[in-house]
Design an enzyme around this catalytic site. Structure first.
Site: not given
Length: 424
Positions: A319-320, A353, A251, A254, A412
């Site tokens: 996230e992961h 992934d 990661q 990235h 109503h």
């Protein structure tokens, strides 16, 4: 990668890129231009930002054929198998409409309907992301979306990477356009002469794409504004340092703002992983980016107890999340917040992934506390269905009218009371 006592943990929250004032104004201007001038504006912005003047942005059959013929047959087989795995997983998410009838004849229910059209943004140019094609399009197809439009920036040669086009062909998607940036998002949201507007836009992109998605939200739906990627590994002393280090760096490579965190109760493991990360960094082709990530947002958190380690993971809401310990399934029930959870030493993050099946479009930056991965539900609408019987209304009309008057809505109340004459 620093080893830090859990009590001294700094915040890992990173601001989602809001862009500069100039960038936001530029995006707003681009969107307005596309709304007013359609294809002509898109063509002009593609030449300006991508350096390519296209007669037509639509990918032709010949371009699909060329991409397919240029790709190694073995890799096409891998793509087909990955697509099948992803489709199988998402088919299990598909909900059904339901209806419930009461003894008095009232019928209540929920009708599930797919949205009519979805637009998918796939990053392009010098990169190729077949996985983004699969992860965004397959759940829409499983949901039953009739029209799916894919946009992706052209390269300097005016072409789309072969892997992206082959992935689209595998899924049977032919409405593919060589458009990127804010102009692509605007074209999907508001339409041009070539592209009819869609109802939802999904897919990652650069800051201009993210800002454009913010701007059009409300006129169309979007998936999310994703922040930098992140991984947390929850591990005990049964884990192998070399494997953990490689997963953390998967990661870190990235983005310079990606976050990689090891949470452990083992000081010995922490020291070994620290050494492995430095050793492996030196061998990584994207060392510069990964090193910036590790130095800025990477850390090893030492906890006194396993429960404290789990609590730390829930605070981070990564996230992961990889859980590598003696019995990862025992810890699963205690984990509340994570986008995707990888259990055991063989469930390395890239398995999810690319190939296993679950979606890799995940909530980042702590939003896993309240958000879910992209899924079939994101392309479905739910409509409530009410069929009240005469008997039920006769029994409840006075209660409903009283409730309405409590809120000061006489109209109503009178609407339901107007049916009383049916029983007189």
């Amino acid at each position: 990668m620093k080893i830090i006592n859990k009590a001294d943990r700094p915040s890992l929250r990173r601001s989602v890129d809001q862009g500069t004032v100039e960038q936001r104004k530029s995006v707003q201007s681009i969107i307005q231009e596309v709304k007013e001038n359609g294809d002509e504006a898109v063509r002009r912005f593609t030449e300006q930002f991508d350096g390519v003047l296209l007669d037509s942005p639509r990918v032709t059959k010949e371009e699909f054929d060329e991409a397919y013929d240029s790709m190694d047959g073995e890799f096409i087989t891998i793509l087909e198998e990955a697509a099948a795995n992803i489709r199988s997983f998402h088919e299990k998410q598909l909900p059904t409409s339901w209806f419930d009838t009461s003894p008095d004849g009232t019928m209540l229910g929920q009708k599930i309907t797919p949205i009519d059209a979805a637009g998918v943004y796939v990053p392009g140019g010098t990169a190729a992301y077949p996985s983004s094609v699969f992860m965004n399009i397959i759940p829409a197809q499983v949901a039953g979306v009739e029209r799916i439009v894919m946009v992706t920036p052209p390269g300097e040669d005016g072409k789309v990477p072969a892997g992206v086009l082959v992935s689209a062909r595998i899924l049977g998607v032919s409405d593919v356009f060589k458009i990127g940036g804010a102009q692509a998002v605007a074209a999907l949201a508001y339409g041009t002469e070539s592209i009819s507007p869609v109802d939802k836009i999904t897919g990652p992109g650069n800051v201009y794409v993210a800002l454009a998605k913010r701007e059009v939200f409300g006129d169309v739906d979007i998936d999310m504004i994703a922040g930098p990627s992140e991984i947390a590994v929850l591990a005990d002393d049964t884990a192998r340092p070399r494997e953990i280090a490689s997963d953390l760096l998967s990661q870190a490579e990235h983005d310079a703002r990606s976050s990689s965190v090891l949470v452990t109760t083992s000081g010995h493991l922490a020291e070994q992983v620290q050494e492995e990360v430095e050793s492996q960094l030196q061998q990584l082709p994207r060392e510069r980016i990964a090193r910036q990530s590790v130095e800025g947002y990477g850390m090893i958190l030492l906890c006194d107890t396993w429960q404290e380690a789990i609590d730390t993971i829930n605070e981070i809401a990564p996230e992961h999340l990889e859980v590598i310990c003696e019995d990862p399934f025992q810890s699963l029930a205690k984990i509340k917040h994570a986008g995707a959870i990888f259990l055991g030493p063989y469930s390395s993050e890239p398995v999810g992934d690319y190939f296993a099946g679950p979606n890799h479009v995940l909530p980042t930056n702590g939003t896993a506390r309240f958000s879910s991965p992209l899924n079939v539900d994101d392309f479905l609408k739910k409509s409530s269905v009410i069929s009240y019987s005469g008997e039920a209304l006769q029994q409840n009309v006075d209660k409903i009218a009283r409730f309405a008057r409590l809120e000061g809505l006489e109209g109503h109340a009178r609407a339901v009371e107007s049916r009383k004459e049916r029983w007189t």
